[in-house]
Scaffold this motif. Structure first.
Motif, PDB file in Angstrom:
ATOM      1  N   ALA A 123      -7.563  -7.374   4.923  1.00 49.51           N
ATOM      2  CA  ALA A 123      -6.027  -7.290   4.493  1.00 49.51           C
ATOM      3  C   ALA A 123      -5.669  -6.680   3.242  1.00 49.51           C
ATOM      4  CB  ALA A 123      -5.504  -8.761   4.515  1.00 49.51           C
ATOM      5  N   TYR A 124      -5.123  -5.289   3.661  1.00 52.72           N
ATOM      6  CA  TYR A 124      -4.856  -4.586   2.412  1.00 52.72           C
ATOM      7  C   TYR A 124      -3.145  -4.202   2.840  1.00 52.72           C
ATOM      8  CZ  TYR A 124      -9.324  -4.069   0.136  1.00 52.72           C
ATOM      9  OH  TYR A 124     -10.493  -4.429  -0.271  1.00 52.72           O
ATOM     10  N   ASP A 125      -2.554  -3.861   1.769  1.00 54.75           N
ATOM     11  CA  ASP A 125      -1.214  -3.370   1.749  1.00 54.75           C
ATOM     12  C   ASP A 125      -1.308  -1.767   1.248  1.00 54.75           C
ATOM     13  OD1 ASP A 125       0.279  -5.580   2.438  1.00 54.75           O
ATOM     14  OD2 ASP A 125       0.605  -6.150   0.349  1.00 54.75           O
ATOM     15  N   PRO A 126      -0.392  -1.017   1.958  1.00 53.82           N
ATOM     16  CA  PRO A 126      -0.453   0.370   1.448  1.00 53.82           C
ATOM     17  C   PRO A 126      -0.042   0.604   0.249  1.00 53.82           C
ATOM     18  CG  PRO A 126       0.841  -0.063   3.409  1.00 53.82           C
ATOM     19  CD  PRO A 126       0.426  -1.187   2.787  1.00 53.82           C
ATOM     20  N   VAL A 127      -0.552   1.765  -0.535  1.00 59.12           N
ATOM     21  CA  VAL A 127      -0.050   1.986  -1.999  1.00 59.12           C
ATOM     22  C   VAL A 127       0.475   3.553  -1.795  1.00 59.12           C
ATOM     23  CG1 VAL A 127      -0.498   2.309  -4.369  1.00 59.12           C
ATOM     24  CG2 VAL A 127      -1.462   0.233  -3.073  1.00 59.12           C
ATOM     25  N   ARG A 128       1.473   3.885  -2.078  1.00 61.67           N
ATOM     26  CA  ARG A 128       1.990   5.403  -2.176  1.00 61.67           C
ATOM     27  C   ARG A 128       1.970   5.836  -3.555  1.00 61.67           C
ATOM     28  NH1 ARG A 128       7.221   7.699   1.110  1.00 61.67           N
ATOM     29  NH2 ARG A 128       6.557  10.096   1.446  1.00 61.67           N
ATOM     30  N   ILE A 129       1.422   7.157  -3.678  1.00 62.19           N
ATOM     31  CA  ILE A 129       1.256   7.724  -4.924  1.00 62.19           C
ATOM     32  C   ILE A 129       2.125   8.786  -5.122  1.00 62.19           C
ATOM     33  CG2 ILE A 129      -0.173   8.640  -6.797  1.00 62.19           C
ATOM     34  CD1 ILE A 129      -1.131   5.878  -6.220  1.00 62.19           C
ATOM     35  N   PRO A 130       3.166   8.718  -6.008  1.00 63.66           N
ATOM     36  CA  PRO A 130       4.113  10.101  -6.234  1.00 63.66           C
ATOM     37  C   PRO A 130       3.273  11.201  -6.576  1.00 63.66           C
ATOM     38  CG  PRO A 130       4.270   8.677  -7.918  1.00 63.66           C
ATOM     39  CD  PRO A 130       3.102   7.790  -7.134  1.00 63.66           C
ATOM     40  N   VAL A 131       3.381  12.277  -5.743  1.00 63.72           N
ATOM     41  CA  VAL A 131       3.063  13.722  -6.390  1.00 63.72           C
ATOM     42  C   VAL A 131       4.027  14.610  -6.112  1.00 63.72           C
ATOM     43  CG1 VAL A 131       0.782  13.110  -5.341  1.00 63.72           C
ATOM     44  CG2 VAL A 131       2.353  14.121  -3.918  1.00 63.72           C
ATOM     45  N   ARG A 132       3.989  15.479  -7.404  1.00 64.97           N
ATOM     46  CA  ARG A 132       5.111  16.695  -7.520  1.00 64.97           C
ATOM     47  C   ARG A 132       4.726  17.645  -6.460  1.00 64.97           C
ATOM     48  NH1 ARG A 132       5.338  17.153 -14.097  1.00 64.97           N
ATOM     49  NH2 ARG A 132       5.903  15.020 -14.585  1.00 64.97           N
ATOM     50  N   GLU A 133       5.810  18.413  -5.934  1.00 67.91           N
ATOM     51  CA  GLU A 133       5.608  19.339  -4.830  1.00 67.91           C
ATOM     52  C   GLU A 133       4.812  20.615  -5.441  1.00 67.91           C
ATOM     53  OE1 GLU A 133       8.787  22.037  -2.115  1.00 67.91           O
ATOM     54  OE2 GLU A 133       9.579  20.852  -3.522  1.00 67.91           O
ATOM     55  N   GLU A 134       5.102  20.947  -6.711  1.00 72.70           N
ATOM     56  CA  GLU A 134       4.404  21.941  -7.357  1.00 72.70           C
ATOM     57  C   GLU A 134       2.851  21.898  -7.399  1.00 72.70           C
ATOM     58  OE1 GLU A 134       6.383  19.874 -10.882  1.00 72.70           O
ATOM     59  OE2 GLU A 134       6.782  20.258  -8.777  1.00 72.70           O
ATOM     60  N   TRP A 135       2.324  20.640  -7.301  1.00 75.32           N
ATOM     61  CA  TRP A 135       0.750  20.173  -7.366  1.00 75.32           C
ATOM     62  C   TRP A 135       0.303  20.643  -6.036  1.00 75.32           C
ATOM     63  CZ3 TRP A 135       0.815  14.519  -9.453  1.00 75.32           C
ATOM     64  CH2 TRP A 135       1.356  14.524 -10.808  1.00 75.32           C
ATOM     65  N   ARG A 173      -3.970  -1.951  -1.820  1.00 70.53           N
ATOM     66  CA  ARG A 173      -4.014  -2.979  -2.623  1.00 70.53           C
ATOM     67  C   ARG A 173      -4.349  -4.276  -1.595  1.00 70.53           C
ATOM     68  NH1 ARG A 173       0.530  -5.067  -6.912  1.00 70.53           N
ATOM     69  NH2 ARG A 173      -0.570  -6.204  -8.151  1.00 70.53           N
ATOM     70  N   ARG A 174      -5.288  -5.180  -2.116  1.00 68.32           N
ATOM     71  CA  ARG A 174      -5.814  -6.341  -1.401  1.00 68.32           C
ATOM     72  C   ARG A 174      -4.721  -7.643  -1.334  1.00 68.32           C
ATOM     73  NH1 ARG A 174     -10.944  -9.727  -1.128  1.00 68.32           N
ATOM     74  NH2 ARG A 174     -10.885 -10.331   0.729  1.00 68.32           N
ATOM     75  N   THR A 175      -4.413  -7.953  -0.344  1.00 74.38           N
ATOM     76  CA  THR A 175      -3.692  -9.312  -0.208  1.00 74.38           C
ATOM     77  C   THR A 175      -4.351 -10.354  -0.490  1.00 74.38           C
ATOM     78  OG1 THR A 175      -3.642  -9.300   2.277  1.00 74.38           O
ATOM     79  CG2 THR A 175      -2.127  -7.791   1.238  1.00 74.38           C
ATOM     80  N   GLY A 176      -3.641 -11.477  -0.546  1.00 71.80           N
ATOM     81  CA  GLY A 176      -4.317 -12.789  -0.467  1.00 71.80           C
ATOM     82  C   GLY A 176      -4.624 -13.426  -2.227  1.00 71.80           C
ATOM     83  N   ASN A 177      -5.346 -14.227  -2.165  1.00 73.02           N
ATOM     84  CA  ASN A 177      -5.573 -14.714  -3.359  1.00 73.02           C
ATOM     85  C   ASN A 177      -6.938 -14.976  -3.863  1.00 73.02           C
ATOM     86  OD1 ASN A 177      -2.624 -15.649  -4.064  1.00 73.02           O
ATOM     87  ND2 ASN A 177      -3.056 -17.439  -2.388  1.00 73.02           N
ATOM     88  N   SER A 178      -7.852 -14.188  -3.156  1.00 70.32           N
ATOM     89  CA  SER A 178      -9.186 -14.116  -3.389  1.00 70.32           C
ATOM     90  C   SER A 178      -9.661 -13.563  -5.074  1.00 70.32           C
ATOM     91  CB  SER A 178     -10.137 -13.160  -2.416  1.00 70.32           C
ATOM     92  OG  SER A 178     -11.301 -13.025  -2.950  1.00 70.32           O
ATOM     93  N   ASP A 179      -9.995 -14.705  -5.605  1.00 60.85           N
ATOM     94  CA  ASP A 179     -10.418 -14.268  -7.023  1.00 60.85           C
ATOM     95  C   ASP A 179     -11.408 -15.141  -7.666  1.00 60.85           C
ATOM     96  OD1 ASP A 179     -10.197 -13.828  -9.955  1.00 60.85           O
ATOM     97  OD2 ASP A 179      -8.020 -14.128 -10.078  1.00 60.85           O
ATOM     98  N   GLN A 180     -12.550 -14.492  -8.021  1.00 53.55           N
ATOM     99  CA  GLN A 180     -13.545 -15.251  -8.427  1.00 53.55           C
ATOM    100  C   GLN A 180     -13.730 -15.357  -9.858  1.00 53.55           C
ATOM    101  OE1 GLN A 180     -18.612 -14.615  -8.388  1.00 53.55           O
ATOM    102  NE2 GLN A 180     -17.403 -13.826  -6.669  1.00 53.55           N
ATOM    103  N   SER A 181     -13.522 -16.408 -10.544  1.00 53.11           N
ATOM    104  CA  SER A 181     -13.441 -16.709 -12.155  1.00 53.11           C
ATOM    105  C   SER A 181     -14.830 -16.627 -12.545  1.00 53.11           C
ATOM    106  CB  SER A 181     -12.496 -17.794 -12.327  1.00 53.11           C
ATOM    107  OG  SER A 181     -13.142 -19.072 -11.611  1.00 53.11           O
ATOM    108  N   GLY A 217      -5.887  -6.917  -6.274  1.00 50.95           N
ATOM    109  CA  GLY A 217      -6.636  -5.703  -6.807  1.00 50.95           C
ATOM    110  C   GLY A 217      -6.608  -4.459  -5.751  1.00 50.95           C
ATOM    111  N   TYR A 218      -7.438  -3.491  -6.361  1.00 50.42           N
ATOM    112  CA  TYR A 218      -7.073  -2.088  -5.393  1.00 50.42           C
ATOM    113  C   TYR A 218      -8.621  -1.709  -5.002  1.00 50.42           C
ATOM    114  CZ  TYR A 218      -2.614  -2.023  -7.806  1.00 50.42           C
ATOM    115  OH  TYR A 218      -1.388  -2.368  -8.057  1.00 50.42           O
ATOM    116  N   LEU A 219      -8.452  -0.855  -3.952  1.00 52.98           N
ATOM    117  CA  LEU A 219      -9.683  -0.180  -3.519  1.00 52.98           C
ATOM    118  C   LEU A 219      -9.093   1.124  -3.258  1.00 52.98           C
ATOM    119  CD1 LEU A 219     -12.142  -1.234  -0.769  1.00 52.98           C
ATOM    120  CD2 LEU A 219     -11.291   0.899  -0.773  1.00 52.98           C
TER     121      LEU A 219
END
Length: 462
Positions: free
Chosen positions: A253-265, A300-308, A227-229
């Motif tokens: 424990a989180y992985d990086p997430v890179r978001i594409p942005v246009r130069e003109e923005w 993005r969160r790493t691991g298998n944490s998931d509350q069903s 999941g994401y934060l």
């Protein structure tokens, strides 16, 4: 005359600004604060809307547009009916993030610091019928404003809660996405709200950092594995932004997430080095984008944490109770859309509807949190008489076989002021008031008079 924002910036703020902007840009930044703030709106794709032909699109959100000038929203019935939300353009970048990460529409989302509701209603639109949004606000007065905006948006997929971040401890690994629009020193609001300048100080920045770290420490474990934060502020300095991301990623424990942005923005990407990883942040400066100041980062969160969550046989709650089919008032059952699978709950004398597939999620949340509003309130049965709710009128739930009374703009404004309006005596009973096909509320035609049921607390006073 009071000084322009660009003329009254604290020296310590300008020193701090040089750590995120090239010194030669500072003058352009100061000039931008002397200009009027742009006005932008985001349309509700689930309700009738007017033409956007005279508006410029916000490039990162397909439903958001810039207005050529700021109108009187109070005197626009479409605003009161939830056809659009007045939202600062930079904040609508959230839509681009959700599209980039391809967040599944069936997701469970938490907007932790949600008032007044801009990002929550954006999440609500993005997830639609299959997802669910928990819009939380700890301050009571702000939670009330949030509730009203969620009701106007009308999708019925949102639960409004009033809880401190610490109250979510039983929901670790529960959410697909958590948005932390953290309380901050408000540097990005200097143009829109010059009072924020006088409230700024290095000490206040430090206070905000401590508050942000407390929040991060309490919610960092809420997203499920994969999941994401999303962390956001409306401020520029590194202490409240990059250093908060570094704090988060050292604690969880989180992985990086890179978001594409246009130069003109004109959006600035920054890199945040933490041990062996590089995380990314995105800044909006008013001299480079048509919008106000913002910082936002995605992880993005790493691991298998998931509350069903599964549906329990019994639901015991101090205030809420399930409503069995045999106990549903005829006025509700005759109006229910057979194509939509919903479940009903009773709170006092009021009946609420939620999507059937979300029943286990809702009941889990109801056991853990202080809920202020959920789904769609349909109405009340008082002394055997059915009173449809304003919330149902504004919702996108079907209202079958109910006569409608279409009003002109002037007539709609009279209704919104809770003044008397007229109706054809051939239509007796409850009438759904509409403007340009957009529901605004209820009246009851008694023949000799028409009772206006627009909520007293919501009426236009100007």
């Amino acid at each position: 005359m009071p000084n322009k924002p660009s003329e009254s910036l604290p020296g310590k703020f300008l020193e701090q600004l040089e750590t995120v902007l090239d010194p030669q840009e500072i003058q352009d930044f100061r000039k931008s604060l002397a200009k009027a703030s742009p006005t932008s709106i985001r349309f509700n794709p689930h309700k009738p809307i007017s033409s956007a032909s005279n508006m410029d699109p916000v490039p990162w959100c397909p439903t958001a547009y810039y207005l050529p000038e700021r109108p009187s929203f109070t005197l626009d019935p479409s605003f009161h009916g939830g056809a659009y939300y007045v939202q600062e353009a930079s904040s609508t970048f959230l839509h681009h993030i959700l599209s980039t990460i391809q967040l599944p529409p069936s997701s469970i989302a938490l907007d932790l610091c949600a008032a007044p509701g801009g990002k929550s209603t954006l999440l609500s639109s993005y997830l639609g019928e299959t997802g669910i949004v928990v819009a939380n606000e700890v301050i009571k007065s702000r939670a009330q404003v949030l509730k009203e905006n969620i009701i106007k948006w009308g999708l019925g997929n949102t639960i409004v809660t009033q809880n401190d971040p610490s109250h979510f401890s039983d929901l670790e690994g529960f959410f697909d996405i958590v948005l932390v629009d953290a309380p901050c020193s408000g540097e990005g609001m200097f143009r829109k709200d010059p009072a924020a300048i006088s409230e700024w100080s290095p000490e206040n920045v430090s206070l905000c950092v401590a508050r942000q770290q407390r929040i991060i420490d309490q919610v960092g474990a809420l997203p499920k594995g994969g999941g994401y934060l999303i962390y956001a502020t409306c401020t520029y300095n590194r202490k409240e932004n990059e250093e908060s991301i570094a704090f988060l990623t050292r604690e969880f424990a989180y992985d990086p997430v890179r978001i594409p942005v246009r130069e003109e923005w004109g959006i600035r990407e920054s890199e945040i080095a933490v041990e062996d990883d590089t995380y990314y942040g995105y800044r909006f400066f008013p001299h480079q984008v048509t919008g106000e100041g913002l910082f936002i980062s995605v992880l993005r969160r790493t691991g298998n944490s998931d509350q069903s969550v599964g549906l329990t046989k019994e639901f015991r709650h101090s205030h809420l109770k399930r409503v069995s089919p045999k106990d549903i008032p005829e006025e509700i059952s005759s109006q229910l859309d057979s194509t939509r699978a919903i479940r009903l709950y009773q709170l006092g004398e009021s009946y609420f509807a939620i999507p059937e597939k979300k029943q286990p999620i809702f009941e889990k949340l109801a056991d853990c949190l202080n809920i202020r509003y959920f789904g769609v309130e349909l109405g009340q049965v008082i002394r055997g008489e059915w009173l449809p709710s304003h919330e149902w009128a504004l919702s996108v739930l079907e209202k079958k076989n109910i006569p409608r009374l279409e009003l002109s703009r002037d007539e709609a404004l009279k209704f919104l002021k809770k003044d008397s309006i007229s109706a054809d005596n051939s239509q007796k009973g409850w009438l759904l008031i509409t403007y340009l096909g957009l529901p605004l509320g209820w009246v009851k035609n008694l023949g000799n008079r028409v009772n206006n049921y627009y909520p007293k607390a919501w009426r236009i006073r100007s």
